[in-house]
Design a protein around this motif. Structure first.
Motif: not given
Length: 203
Positions: A181-203
């Motif tokens: 679900s997180i990958f779909q909502r953030t547009g990430a394709t793997d854990r690394t991209q999801a982690a980078l997205w989270a860091q960019r958004h201050g999570l």
């Protein structure tokens, strides 16, 4: 001349702020309050341009005082100056009508600049407060569930699915479902991209 009311429950802080601001060109402190109730009374009496408002005070706290001052349309803009940078307090202050949010570890020059910015109609935000607001907006826009946010934060920490499951007391299958679900909502394709997205958004 920018006229200021200082509201803080610590006498040393009130004294220090008053000395700092009175020494600055174009600024003058017209009232000093030890709690929110006093702040409201002083704003009614002196009609300052800016109220430098602490949040944690006995009796009427800074959020309640801010809400009252804004509601009465007394002509004063409220600039929060506090030690707290958590998301809940920032949102409470902004929702109450504060136009700026600075932290007490700010440099004196930044505080003075913030007061002048408020007087010009601007909204100064400490970078940490701004980051919290951006993070909260990202959460709302993406409608991540609280559990998905927890999972994502643990991904940022580098935990594997099994470790995340153990930490949260859920099954690995549930962790995988949350990640999908997180990958779909953030547009990430793997854990690394999801982690980078989270860091960019201050999570």
């Amino acid at each position: 001349m920018i006229r200021i009311v200082v509201a803080d429950d610590h006498a040393v802080v009130r004294q220090g702020l008053t000395g700092l601001l009175d020494d600055a060109d174009g600024l003058t402190v017209v009232g000093v309050a030890a709690d929110g109730g006093e702040a409201i009374a002083l704003v009614r009496e002196h009609r300052p341009d800016v109220v430098l408002m602490d949040l944690q005070m006995p009796g009427t706290d800074g959020v309640e005082a801010t809400r009252a001052i804004v509601a009465e349309r007394l002509g004063a803009e409220v600039l929060v100056l506090t030690s707290f940078s958590d998301q809940a307090r920032i949102h409470a202050a902004i929702d109450a009508g504060a136009v700026g949010y600075l932290l007490k570890d700010a440099e004196p020059a930044d505080l003075i600049a913030g007061i002048r910015a408020v007087a010009r109609g601007e909204s100064p935000l400490d970078p940490r407060a701004a980051r919290q607001l951006i993070a909260a907006r990202a959460e709302r826009d993406l409608e991540l569930s609280p559990r998905e946010i927890e999972v994502l934060r643990l991904v940022v920490e580098g935990l594997l699915n099994k470790q995340i499951a153990q930490r949260l007391g859920i099954s690995e299958r549930t962790v995988k479902a949350h990640l999908t679900s997180i990958f779909q909502r953030t547009g990430a394709t793997d854990r690394t991209q999801a982690a980078l997205w989270a860091q960019r958004h201050g999570l």
